[in-house]
Design a protein around this motif. Structure first.
Motif, PDB file in Angstrom:
ATOM      1  N   LEU A 197       0.817  -1.215   0.000  1.00 58.74           N
ATOM      2  CA  LEU A 197       0.000   0.000   0.000  1.00 58.74           C
ATOM      3  C   LEU A 197       0.852   1.266   0.000  1.00 58.74           C
ATOM      4  N   ASP A 198       2.111   1.142  -0.333  1.00 62.89           N
ATOM      5  CA  ASP A 198       2.977   2.321  -0.375  1.00 62.89           C
ATOM      6  C   ASP A 198       2.684   3.219  -1.571  1.00 62.89           C
ATOM      7  N   TRP A 199       2.071   2.667  -2.615  1.00 58.23           N
ATOM      8  CA  TRP A 199       1.806   3.425  -3.836  1.00 58.23           C
ATOM      9  C   TRP A 199       0.380   3.152  -4.284  1.00 58.23           C
ATOM     10  N   PRO A 200      -0.196   4.036  -5.103  1.00 60.26           N
ATOM     11  CA  PRO A 200      -1.554   3.791  -5.616  1.00 60.26           C
ATOM     12  C   PRO A 200      -1.619   2.484  -6.409  1.00 60.26           C
ATOM     13  N   ILE A 201      -2.574   1.633  -6.059  1.00 62.85           N
ATOM     14  CA  ILE A 201      -2.758   0.374  -6.767  1.00 62.85           C
ATOM     15  C   ILE A 201      -3.523   0.637  -8.058  1.00 62.85           C
ATOM     16  N   THR A 202      -3.021   0.101  -9.166  1.00 61.70           N
ATOM     17  CA  THR A 202      -3.667   0.291 -10.458  1.00 61.70           C
ATOM     18  C   THR A 202      -4.289  -0.984 -11.014  1.00 61.70           C
ATOM     19  N   GLY A 203      -3.974  -2.132 -10.431  1.00 59.99           N
ATOM     20  CA  GLY A 203      -4.547  -3.366 -10.943  1.00 59.99           C
ATOM     21  C   GLY A 203      -4.317  -4.538 -10.013  1.00 59.99           C
ATOM     22  N   ARG A 204      -5.195  -5.515 -10.114  1.00 59.66           N
ATOM     23  CA  ARG A 204      -5.075  -6.750  -9.349  1.00 59.66           C
ATOM     24  C   ARG A 204      -5.470  -7.901 -10.264  1.00 59.66           C
ATOM     25  N   PHE A 205      -4.639  -8.962 -10.250  1.00 57.95           N
ATOM     26  CA  PHE A 205      -4.860 -10.092 -11.138  1.00 57.95           C
ATOM     27  C   PHE A 205      -4.635 -11.387 -10.346  1.00 57.95           C
ATOM     28  N   ARG A 206      -5.378 -12.424 -10.708  1.00 60.74           N
ATOM     29  CA  ARG A 206      -5.182 -13.764 -10.123  1.00 60.74           C
ATOM     30  C   ARG A 206      -5.206 -14.747 -11.280  1.00 60.74           C
ATOM     31  N   TRP A 207      -4.037 -15.374 -11.515  1.00 57.68           N
ATOM     32  CA  TRP A 207      -3.884 -16.216 -12.708  1.00 57.68           C
ATOM     33  C   TRP A 207      -3.195 -17.515 -12.347  1.00 57.68           C
ATOM     34  N   LYS A 208      -3.863 -18.605 -12.645  1.00 62.41           N
ATOM     35  CA  LYS A 208      -3.315 -19.957 -12.457  1.00 62.41           C
ATOM     36  C   LYS A 208      -3.171 -20.325 -10.986  1.00 62.41           C
ATOM     37  N   VAL A 209      -3.777 -19.591 -10.068  1.00 64.20           N
ATOM     38  CA  VAL A 209      -3.716 -19.945  -8.642  1.00 64.20           C
ATOM     39  C   VAL A 209      -5.114 -19.977  -8.047  1.00 64.20           C
TER      40      VAL A 209
END
Length: 209
Positions: A197-209
């Motif tokens: 959370l130190d920087w603005p989050i621009t995306g979140r992905f969940r792949w193959k897990v």
């Protein structure tokens, strides 16, 4: 020694992103619940700590497929690329290249390229994020700490020149003070730190897990 701000100012010469200061790790704690595949992915990323000791954004001509720069160095995208390769035998270099050949216009056109370049495309944060989104891996960014181990984040750290860069990494299975710790390379090599959370989050992905 080159400090992180110097690295950020020079990062646009090669790759797009991977920049900004990070906090020191808070130390190990009780592990967060995770699937077997997420455990493998996180372990593969953690295995890069102490191996990848440098940040180097220079363009490098890579063999294809399964190309890589020497593991002693790399950028933020290399942490993700190597983790998937080591954990699952997945070659993001080949997959991104194949998708860009099929749908080049769907990818960012920030670098003046007219055709895919397998040496660099998969190592650029905007391209890797677009590939993951096209794979159906994009998730809403949580408003709380409801991240899961193995999630991929993208963020926009300051580039030290009044603008923002792009960054990517993997969410760890170790809790931090406000959110899970992350495995990434933002300068100084691969690290596990309490910095999600130190920087603005621009995306979140969940792949193959």
């Amino acid at each position: 020694m080159i400090d992180r701000r110097t690295l950020l100012l020079g990062m646009t010469a090669g790759l797009a992103g991977c920049g900004g200061p990070a906090q020191a790790p808070t130390g190990p704690g009780p592990r967060l619940a995770e699937s077997d595949s997420a455990r493998k992915l996180v372990a593969a990323a953690r295995g890069q700590v102490g191996v990848t000791r440098h940040y180097d954004s220079a363009y490098t001509a890579l063999p294809f497929p399964n190309g890589d720069v020497p593991r002693v160095k790399g950028v933020c995208t290399d942490v993700v690329i190597r983790a998937y390769r080591d954990a699952f035998g997945i070659d993001l270099q080949a997959l991104v290249n194949a998708d860009m050949k099929q749908a080049f216009a769907a990818y960012p056109r920030k670098w003046g390229l007219t055709h895919p370049d397998p040496s660099i495309d998969h190592r650029r944060v905007p391209n890797l994020a677009r590939f993951l989104a096209r794979q159906g891996a994009q998730l809403p960014v949580p408003t709380d700490a409801n991240w899961q181990p193995g999630d991929i984040f993208t963020s926009a750290p300051s580039n030290g020149a009044g603008g923002t860069g792009t960054h990517i990494g993997l969410v760890s299975d170790v809790p931090g003070a406000r959110a899970p710790m992350i495995l990434h390379n933002i300068g100084g090599g691969a690290r596990e730190e309490d910095a999600l959370l130190d920087w603005p989050i621009t995306g979140r992905f969940r792949w193959k897990v």
